[in-house]
Design an enzyme around this catalytic site. Structure first.
Site, PDB file in Angstrom:
ATOM      1  N   GLY A 241       5.058   8.849   8.987  1.00 47.14           N
ATOM      2  CA  GLY A 241       5.138   9.811  10.078  1.00 47.14           C
ATOM      3  C   GLY A 241       4.859   9.203  11.444  1.00 47.14           C
ATOM      4  O   GLY A 241       4.264   8.118  11.552  1.00 47.14           O
TER       5      GLY A 241
ATOM      6  N   THR B 115       1.032   8.602  12.366  1.00 48.45           N
ATOM      7  CA  THR B 115       0.462   7.442  11.672  1.00 48.45           C
ATOM      8  C   THR B 115       1.037   6.162  12.272  1.00 48.45           C
ATOM      9  O   THR B 115       0.309   5.184  12.473  1.00 48.45           O
ATOM     10  CB  THR B 115       0.789   7.488  10.161  1.00 48.45           C
ATOM     11  OG1 THR B 115       0.558   8.801   9.681  1.00 48.45           O
ATOM     12  CG2 THR B 115      -0.056   6.503   9.391  1.00 48.45           C
ATOM     13  N   GLY B 116       2.329   6.176  12.560  1.00 53.35           N
ATOM     14  CA  GLY B 116       2.961   4.997  13.161  1.00 53.35           C
ATOM     15  C   GLY B 116       2.311   4.639  14.489  1.00 53.35           C
ATOM     16  O   GLY B 116       2.044   3.466  14.774  1.00 53.35           O
TER      17      GLY B 116
ATOM     18  N   CYS C 233      13.813  11.654   5.569  1.00 53.29           N
ATOM     19  CA  CYS C 233      13.644  11.348   7.005  1.00 53.29           C
ATOM     20  C   CYS C 233      14.917  11.607   7.784  1.00 53.29           C
ATOM     21  O   CYS C 233      14.879  11.975   8.945  1.00 53.29           O
ATOM     22  CB  CYS C 233      13.191   9.906   7.176  1.00 53.29           C
ATOM     23  SG  CYS C 233      14.234   8.752   6.299  1.00 53.29           S
TER      24      CYS C 233
ATOM     25  N   GLU D 237       9.517  17.528  13.408  1.00 53.40           N
ATOM     26  CA  GLU D 237      10.031  17.263  12.059  1.00 53.40           C
ATOM     27  C   GLU D 237       9.281  18.154  11.071  1.00 53.40           C
ATOM     28  O   GLU D 237       8.076  17.999  10.904  1.00 53.40           O
ATOM     29  CB  GLU D 237       9.797  15.787  11.717  1.00 53.40           C
ATOM     30  CG  GLU D 237      10.351  15.380  10.384  1.00 53.40           C
ATOM     31  CD  GLU D 237       9.962  13.965  10.003  1.00 53.40           C
ATOM     32  OE1 GLU D 237       8.770  13.601  10.122  1.00 53.40           O
ATOM     33  OE2 GLU D 237      10.847  13.203   9.567  1.00 53.40           O
TER      34      GLU D 237
ATOM     35  N   LYS E  69       0.866  -1.191   0.000  1.00 52.77           N
ATOM     36  CA  LYS E  69       0.000   0.000   0.000  1.00 52.77           C
ATOM     37  C   LYS E  69       0.897   1.234   0.000  1.00 52.77           C
ATOM     38  O   LYS E  69       1.322   1.721   1.041  1.00 52.77           O
ATOM     39  CB  LYS E  69      -0.899  -0.017   1.243  1.00 52.77           C
ATOM     40  CG  LYS E  69      -2.257   0.631   1.068  1.00 52.77           C
ATOM     41  CD  LYS E  69      -2.227   2.092   0.688  1.00 52.77           C
ATOM     42  CE  LYS E  69      -1.954   3.005   1.867  1.00 52.77           C
ATOM     43  NZ  LYS E  69      -1.723   4.413   1.410  1.00 52.77           N
TER      44      LYS E  69
ATOM     45  N   GLU F 162       9.183   2.418  10.762  1.00 52.57           N
ATOM     46  CA  GLU F 162      10.255   3.395  10.508  1.00 52.57           C
ATOM     47  C   GLU F 162       9.600   4.761  10.454  1.00 52.57           C
ATOM     48  O   GLU F 162       8.833   5.043   9.530  1.00 52.57           O
ATOM     49  CB  GLU F 162      10.928   3.107   9.168  1.00 52.57           C
ATOM     50  CG  GLU F 162      11.625   1.771   9.081  1.00 52.57           C
ATOM     51  CD  GLU F 162      12.922   1.730   9.866  1.00 52.57           C
ATOM     52  OE1 GLU F 162      13.467   2.803  10.195  1.00 52.57           O
ATOM     53  OE2 GLU F 162      13.380   0.620  10.168  1.00 52.57           O
TER      54      GLU F 162
HETATM   55  P1  NAD Z   1       2.301   9.312   6.484  1.00 54.80           P
HETATM   56  O1  NAD Z   1       2.456   8.753   7.849  1.00 54.80           O
HETATM   57  O2  NAD Z   1       1.335  10.429   6.292  1.00 54.80           O
HETATM   58  O3  NAD Z   1       1.845   8.179   5.458  1.00 54.80           O
HETATM   59  C1  NAD Z   1       2.616   7.015   5.255  1.00 54.80           C
HETATM   60  C2  NAD Z   1       1.724   5.919   4.704  1.00 54.80           C
HETATM   61  O4  NAD Z   1       0.771   5.536   5.678  1.00 54.80           O
HETATM   62  C3  NAD Z   1       0.932   6.308   3.470  1.00 54.80           C
HETATM   63  O5  NAD Z   1       0.910   5.221   2.577  1.00 54.80           O
HETATM   64  C4  NAD Z   1      -0.457   6.576   4.036  1.00 54.80           C
HETATM   65  O6  NAD Z   1      -1.502   6.421   3.102  1.00 54.80           O
HETATM   66  C5  NAD Z   1      -0.530   5.504   5.098  1.00 54.80           C
HETATM   67  N1  NAD Z   1      -1.506   5.726   6.168  1.00 54.80           N
HETATM   68  C6  NAD Z   1      -1.997   6.902   6.625  1.00 54.80           C
HETATM   69  N2  NAD Z   1      -2.857   6.678   7.658  1.00 54.80           N
HETATM   70  C7  NAD Z   1      -2.893   5.334   7.846  1.00 54.80           C
HETATM   71  C8  NAD Z   1      -3.582   4.477   8.759  1.00 54.80           C
HETATM   72  N3  NAD Z   1      -4.400   4.963   9.702  1.00 54.80           N
HETATM   73  N4  NAD Z   1      -3.384   3.149   8.684  1.00 54.80           N
HETATM   74  C9  NAD Z   1      -2.534   2.636   7.764  1.00 54.80           C
HETATM   75  N5  NAD Z   1      -1.856   3.393   6.860  1.00 54.80           N
HETATM   76  C10 NAD Z   1      -2.039   4.726   6.902  1.00 54.80           C
HETATM   77  O7  NAD Z   1       3.766   9.712   6.026  1.00 54.80           O
HETATM   78  P2  NAD Z   1       4.187  10.495   4.733  1.00 54.80           P
HETATM   79  O8  NAD Z   1       3.754  11.925   4.917  1.00 54.80           O
HETATM   80  O9  NAD Z   1       3.758   9.755   3.521  1.00 54.80           O
HETATM   81  O10 NAD Z   1       5.791  10.382   4.797  1.00 54.80           O
HETATM   82  C11 NAD Z   1       6.590  11.265   5.503  1.00 54.80           C
HETATM   83  C12 NAD Z   1       7.059  10.643   6.797  1.00 54.80           C
HETATM   84  O11 NAD Z   1       7.746   9.430   6.550  1.00 54.80           O
HETATM   85  C13 NAD Z   1       8.041  11.520   7.544  1.00 54.80           C
HETATM   86  O12 NAD Z   1       7.712  11.573   8.907  1.00 54.80           O
HETATM   87  C14 NAD Z   1       9.373  10.794   7.346  1.00 54.80           C
HETATM   88  O13 NAD Z   1      10.317  11.040   8.352  1.00 54.80           O
HETATM   89  C15 NAD Z   1       8.935   9.386   7.323  1.00 54.80           C
HETATM   90  N6  NAD Z   1       9.964   8.550   6.681  1.00 54.80           N
HETATM   91  C16 NAD Z   1      10.747   7.774   7.477  1.00 54.80           C
HETATM   92  C17 NAD Z   1      11.754   6.992   6.907  1.00 54.80           C
HETATM   93  C18 NAD Z   1      12.642   6.131   7.749  1.00 54.80           C
HETATM   94  O14 NAD Z   1      13.438   5.394   7.195  1.00 54.80           O
HETATM   95  N7  NAD Z   1      12.551   6.171   9.064  1.00 54.80           N
HETATM   96  C19 NAD Z   1      11.943   7.015   5.523  1.00 54.80           C
HETATM   97  C20 NAD Z   1      11.122   7.826   4.745  1.00 54.80           C
HETATM   98  C21 NAD Z   1      10.128   8.584   5.337  1.00 54.80           C
END
Ligand code: NAD
Length: 490
Positions: free
Chosen positions: A228, A231-232, A283, A384, A174, A249
């Site tokens: 993010g 969401t995590g 990130c 962040e 996804k 992550e």
């Molecule tokens: P996000 O958390 O908004 O979305 C990430 C994914 O989660 C998307 O596919 C989104 O559709 C999905 N999602 C959203 N709500 C959900 C839910 N309730 N249940 C399941 N899935 C859901 O993040 P983003 O804005 O796409 O990405 C940016 C973030 O990612 C930043 O915080 C960045 O630091 C992080 N990031 C971390 C790493 C790492 O290696 N640690 C690498 C790249 C990005």
């Protein structure tokens, strides 16, 4: 052309909710309209992955055979490199040069896990009893949901899908609804490479429609998520009822610490790349520059001068050094962080606005921005921003540099710049971050683990640990000479 991939077939899905547009962040044009998965599609994809897993053809293949499929995918990626890189640029806005590097990195990741797949099938355990054979075998976890963010769509997916398949799992992918296009291409290559029916499934759509039902689905054994912090946290809570295996992550707020004994030209150069690469949407971006007092003024003056010369533009134009931010919503978030920093008393040295160039007016561009005189309590220091915002703090002694570098709820990455070898190793040992660079910033290799301390996540990607995340260790005890033990005498 339908864009969901379920049970070995491309499909429009159940059609609820409706399809959505994928926007080019350079000019807001529609790159492609794709299908959006809803609950019924989630169920169909998980069921297909479950059937493929239980059917056993994929987990039952030798790991070396599974590795061969990954090698084939790497070859196909090389064949299609230009078109995939172009797609990534249209979707994310990043420069074509960056997208090409991403594809090269993805090829390396597939090759790495192809080679690692068959190397370690388990181990024999010493029981002290020669008639007992005790061994550990590594087995796949089962059905894995792989959920990815928008900043490195193809790269982040490769860090998950390559080890997951190498270990014998079946997967439901996804990607972010903001940037799904390269994931569609990768799934097409997995299909072309011969992934059996149901082993790889692709759902598109946003968190509420596609992500949340996938995370709570009882048929999913493991969720591997990159995105993010909020969401995590929601995913960790949602997976509790069904006690799923999790690898998360999350974000970072990464310190780049510079002592006063380094070559300033080089350190300024790297400080710029650390934070402004991909407009700060990384990130591990070195968003907190922590400078020794003695070099502070000269360093920031040079940094600001060079930041002002960074060329923003269309990612497809070879003269562009940085593309736009990914979306209007993300641009608004970055603008709000800049406003908060100004309100809280940080000194704006450069940037702090959108570019004046009319050719960029339709894109979500933002000028590289530098704040000095930042304090630890400011939002721009603590949270962040994920944008082209660099904050500068200062220190006079090593202990304070380490204290500042660790003063964050995150722990993803950081760097220390010094020519004092002892200090370099003391500081890198003291920093509570998953990756520490000494006199460098950003490089990574598939063989080295990547992941976060503290609220940057649980688990690791890449390296042998990145494969171990997708395996269960099973203990098999074989008594080769069973005889009555008469615990119960009657
Ligand atoms: P996000 O958390 O908004 O979305 C990430 C994914 O989660 C998307 O596919 C989104 O559709 C999905 N999602 C959203 N709500 C959900 C839910 N309730 N249940 C399941 N899935 C859901 O993040 P983003 O804005 O796409 O990405 C940016 C973030 O990612 C930043 O915080 C960045 O630091 C992080 N990031 C971390 C790493 C790492 O290696 N640690 C690498 C790249 C990005």
């Amino acid at each position: 052309m339908p864009s969901l991939y379920i049970d070995g077939a491309w499909t429009e899905g159940a059609g609820q909710p409706a399809a959505f547009d994928v926007i080019n962040p350079f000019d807001q044009s529609v790159v492609r309209t794709v299908d959006q998965a809803g609950e019924r599609d989630v169920h169909a994809a998980v069921s297909a992955a479950r059937a493929a897993f239980t059917g056993g053809e994929w987990p039952g293949r030798s790991a070396v055979e599974r590795g061969a499929l990954l090698t084939r995918v790497a070859e196909l990626l090389v064949r299609d490199k230009e078109s995939i890189a172009r797609t990534e640029t249209l979707d994310t806005g990043k420069t074509l040069a960056e997208s090409r590097i991403d594809v090269d990195d993805v090829v390396a990741v597939f090759r790495y896990y192809a080679a690692l797949a068959g190397q370690d099938a388990g181990r024999v355990v010493d029981t002290g009893n020669p008639t007992v054979l005790s061994r550990i075998s590594y087995e796949p976890v089962g059905v894995c949901a792989l959920i990815t963010p928008w900043n490195y769509p193809l790269l982040q997916l490769s860090w998950k899908v390559a080890p997951a398949l190498a270990a014998g799992n079946t997967v439901v992918i996804k990607p972010s609804e903001v940037t799904p296009l390269s994931s569609i291409k990768l799934v097409a290559l997995l299909e072309e490479a011969g992934a059996p029916r149901g082993v790889v499934n692709l759902l598109l759509g946003d968190g509420p429609s596609a992500g949340a039902p996938l995370v709570s689905h009882p048929g999913v054994d493991m969720v591997s998520f990159t995105g993010g912090l909020a969401t995590g946290q929601a995913i960790i809570r949602a997976s509790a009822d069904t006690v799923k295996k999790l690898a998360v992550e999350l974000g970072g707020k990464n310190p780049n610490i510079v002592f006063d004994d380094v070559d300033l030209d080089t350190a300024v150069d790297y400080a710029l790349t650390a934070v402004f690469l991909h407009s700060g949407q990384v990130c591990s971006a070195g968003a907190r520059l922590i400078l020794h007092d003695a070099i502070h003024d000269e360093f920031v003056a040079e940094l600001a001068a060079r930041a002002e010369r960074i060329r923003l533009g269309n990612g497809l134009d070879p003269d562009s050094e940085v593309g736009p931010l990914v979306s209007a919503a993300h641009l608004a978030k970055v603008e709000a962080y800049v406003a908060s920093a100004v309100d809280e008393g940080a000194r704006l040295l450069t940037g702090g606005h959108r570019p004046d160039d009319p050719a960029l007016a339709k894109g979500f561009f933002y000028r590289p921005t530098v704040f000095t005189e930042c304090r630890r309590d400011m939002r721009v220091i603590r949270e962040e921003t994920f944008g082209p915002i660099l904050t500068v703090e200062r220190f006079t002694d090593e202990a304070r540099a380490v204290e500042l570098g660790n003063d964050t709820e995150y722990g993803l990455a950081g760097a220390v710049w010094t020519n004092d070898i002892g200090r370099a190793h003391r500081v890198s040992a003291a920093l509570r971050h998953g990756t520490v660079w000494i006199n460098d910033y950003h490089p990574y290799v598939p063989g080295a683990e990547w992941g976060g301390f503290k609220r940057s996540g649980n688990g690791r990607e890449l390296g042998p640990t990145g494969l171990a995340e997708y395996r269960e260790a099973k203990h098999i005890w074989h008594n080769t000479a069973p005889a009555p033990m008469r615990w119960f005498k009657g």
